[in-house]
Design a protein around this motif. Sequence first.
Motif, PDB file in Angstrom:
ATOM      1  N   HIS A 133       0.879  -1.188   0.000  1.00  0.00           N
ATOM      2  CA  HIS A 133       0.000   0.000   0.000  1.00  0.00           C
ATOM      3  C   HIS A 133       0.900   1.216   0.000  1.00  0.00           C
ATOM      4  CE1 HIS A 133       0.811   1.027   4.322  1.00  0.00           C
ATOM      5  NE2 HIS A 133       1.276  -0.186   4.231  1.00  0.00           N
ATOM      6  N   ASP A 134       0.335   2.352  -0.404  1.00  0.00           N
ATOM      7  CA  ASP A 134       1.106   3.584  -0.347  1.00  0.00           C
ATOM      8  C   ASP A 134       0.179   4.786  -0.212  1.00  0.00           C
ATOM      9  OD1 ASP A 134       3.038   5.480  -0.381  1.00  0.00           O
ATOM     10  OD2 ASP A 134       3.761   5.099  -2.406  1.00  0.00           O
ATOM     11  N   CYS A 135      -0.372   5.297  -1.297  1.00  0.00           N
ATOM     12  CA  CYS A 135      -1.127   6.553  -1.221  1.00  0.00           C
ATOM     13  C   CYS A 135      -2.443   6.413  -0.446  1.00  0.00           C
ATOM     14  CB  CYS A 135      -1.431   7.055  -2.634  1.00  0.00           C
ATOM     15  SG  CYS A 135      -2.634   6.046  -3.525  1.00  0.00           S
ATOM     16  N   GLY A 190      -1.375   2.893  -7.341  1.00  0.00           N
ATOM     17  CA  GLY A 190      -1.313   1.550  -7.917  1.00  0.00           C
ATOM     18  C   GLY A 190      -0.567   0.552  -7.064  1.00  0.00           C
ATOM     19  N   CYS A 198      -1.469  -0.765  -3.919  1.00  0.00           N
ATOM     20  CA  CYS A 198      -2.232  -1.799  -3.217  1.00  0.00           C
ATOM     21  C   CYS A 198      -2.657  -2.885  -4.201  1.00  0.00           C
ATOM     22  CB  CYS A 198      -3.457  -1.194  -2.522  1.00  0.00           C
ATOM     23  SG  CYS A 198      -4.588  -0.316  -3.611  1.00  0.00           S
ATOM     24  N   CYS A 230      -7.548   0.100  -1.624  1.00  0.00           N
ATOM     25  CA  CYS A 230      -7.558   1.162  -0.615  1.00  0.00           C
ATOM     26  C   CYS A 230      -8.865   1.944  -0.645  1.00  0.00           C
ATOM     27  CB  CYS A 230      -6.362   2.102  -0.807  1.00  0.00           C
ATOM     28  SG  CYS A 230      -6.261   2.847  -2.452  1.00  0.00           S
TER      29      CYS A 230
HETATM   30  S1  FES Z   1      -2.610   2.447  -2.030  1.00  0.00           S
HETATM   31 FE1  FES Z   1      -2.307   3.771  -3.760  1.00  0.00          FE
HETATM   32  S2  FES Z   1      -3.828   3.057  -5.110  1.00  0.00           S
HETATM   33 FE2  FES Z   1      -4.269   1.901  -3.344  1.00  0.00          FE
END
Ligand code: FES
Lengths: 256, 238
Positions: free
Chosen positions: A56-58, A64, A66, A83
């Motif tokens: 996960h990130d943003c 993109g 997750c 997410c």
């Molecule tokens: S965590 Fe970045 S798109 Fe789902």
Amino acid sequence: MKIKLKVWRQKGPNAKGEFKTYNVDHASPDMSFLEMIDVLNGELIRKGEEAIAFDHDCREGICGMCSLYINGHPHGPLQTTTCQLHMRTFKDGETITVEPWRAQAFPVIKDLVVDRSAFDRIQQAGGYVNVNTGGVPDANEIPIPKKIADEAFDAATCIGCGACVAACKNASAMLFVSAKISQFALLPQGQVERKERAEKMVAQMDAEGFGSCTNTYACEAECPKGIKVANIARMNREYLGAMLTSYEVGSGGGGE
Amino acid sequence: MRSIFDSHQNLLLNMKWLIDLFSSSLGRKVVMALTGLFIILFLTVHLIGNLQLLKDDGGEAFNVYAYFMTHNPLIKTISYVNYAFFVFHIVWAIMLTRKNRSARGAEGYAITNTSTIWSARNMGILGTVILVFLVIHMRQFWGEMHFGTVPFKTYGAQEVKDLYTICADAFKNWWYVALYSISMVAIAFHLWHGFASAFQTLGINHSKYNPVINFVGKVFSIVVPALFALIPIVMFTL
Ligand code: FES
Ligand code: HEM
Ligand code: SF4
């Protein structure tokens, strides 16, 4: 709400994995799927167990990063990123099965985390434009029809998540690669490397071991960004045209 | 000085792009699409010929037609191209299907859910049914016509093999009629996906033409196999 979670656990790339079942007793319907796993991980850590590894990130649907194959769908039952998937999508007391993306070219690193660097290598093979130094050109000097600009922009919204590969029965990366080829092929700025790009990106895609599209369109149905399979047809045109007419004699596909 | 050997080597190097093209994931699919579309054309011609079996003339029209098809040099050439295309279609299908199976990796999914159409997911199985039929079909009619002892019939000054009677006899076996009909169903499903799919593979996906391609594909995939199957069913019941 209460959830029963069947999760794929795998200690490392070469370890044998298996499903483990966990009960999440205090999930809120307003949590995202990832926040629900965060809550479970908190409990696991308190109990001295190892947390479930996931990407996960943003957490706002644009990076993109997750993944997760949830109840037989990449990113779960809705056409969105994990997410942005909320627990209200599921029923109270439901058993949810969570698996990593499965593809030869996306090996599991740990638990639900897979190595998607194959996409980076495809991108590096040709997914760029060269920009010369010198004076700054006027941005409005190059005429681009609105329709074409929109089409290119739609292709450029691909976030490289790999859901298309995960959904495809052939683990084909063609929706991703076609989006990346299209976003440049449509625009004047992408013309210089146009043929070389199509040849090299397809060759790299083949070398990574992705399958071949059989036009089932599972990818389009699962892509969180609504990338259209018309891009795949465009890629086919670009690649065929390039192979038949480019000056390069020695490159362009055929990796096994 | 350049020797002949050098120039041959150059030729080989020069062909590498072509080999790359047809062994690439996209190129292999182009082989499937082009051969598939050619076989579709062949099916159309084949059907027009077969429909003459239903003509109430003791088989004259059909036998004269069969004679023409096996003796005209142009038709004969096209038929060899056709056999070659069948072989390419089948060999490339096996290569593609094997590669696609292995692309998933060692571990598959525990749960899969898909909204895609059944035909699209089972082209290999449908193709295998068609292949089994093809082998029996070729032995039964093509083999008889070329290597068997087929009685002759004379129409005017022309003496031709009586393939009509061979067909009429074959279509008296209920199991052959059943096999024939099942295979036509398999072809129908194969083309339900395959017809439009071939255009997508060749890069033809355009909002102006898609409705036509899809419509013609669906009509073709129902009407042509249905008419093929109608012939043995009618001849069985006669
Ligand atoms: S965590 Fe970045 S798109 Fe789902
Ligand atoms: C009546 C004879 C046949 C016709 C008209 C036909 C036609 C077609 C067409 C038009 C396609 C679509 C190509 C594309 O998607 O680009 C196709 C795909 C396919 N055919 Fe056939 N076919 C026939 C027989 C066979 C046989 C005998 C086999 C195999 C043993 C076979 C196996 C396949 C497979 C596996 C595909 C899918 C390939 C892919 O999408 O990658 N077919 N066929
Ligand atoms: S095409 Fe869609 S599913 Fe595939 S990587 Fe891009 S955004 Fe993800």
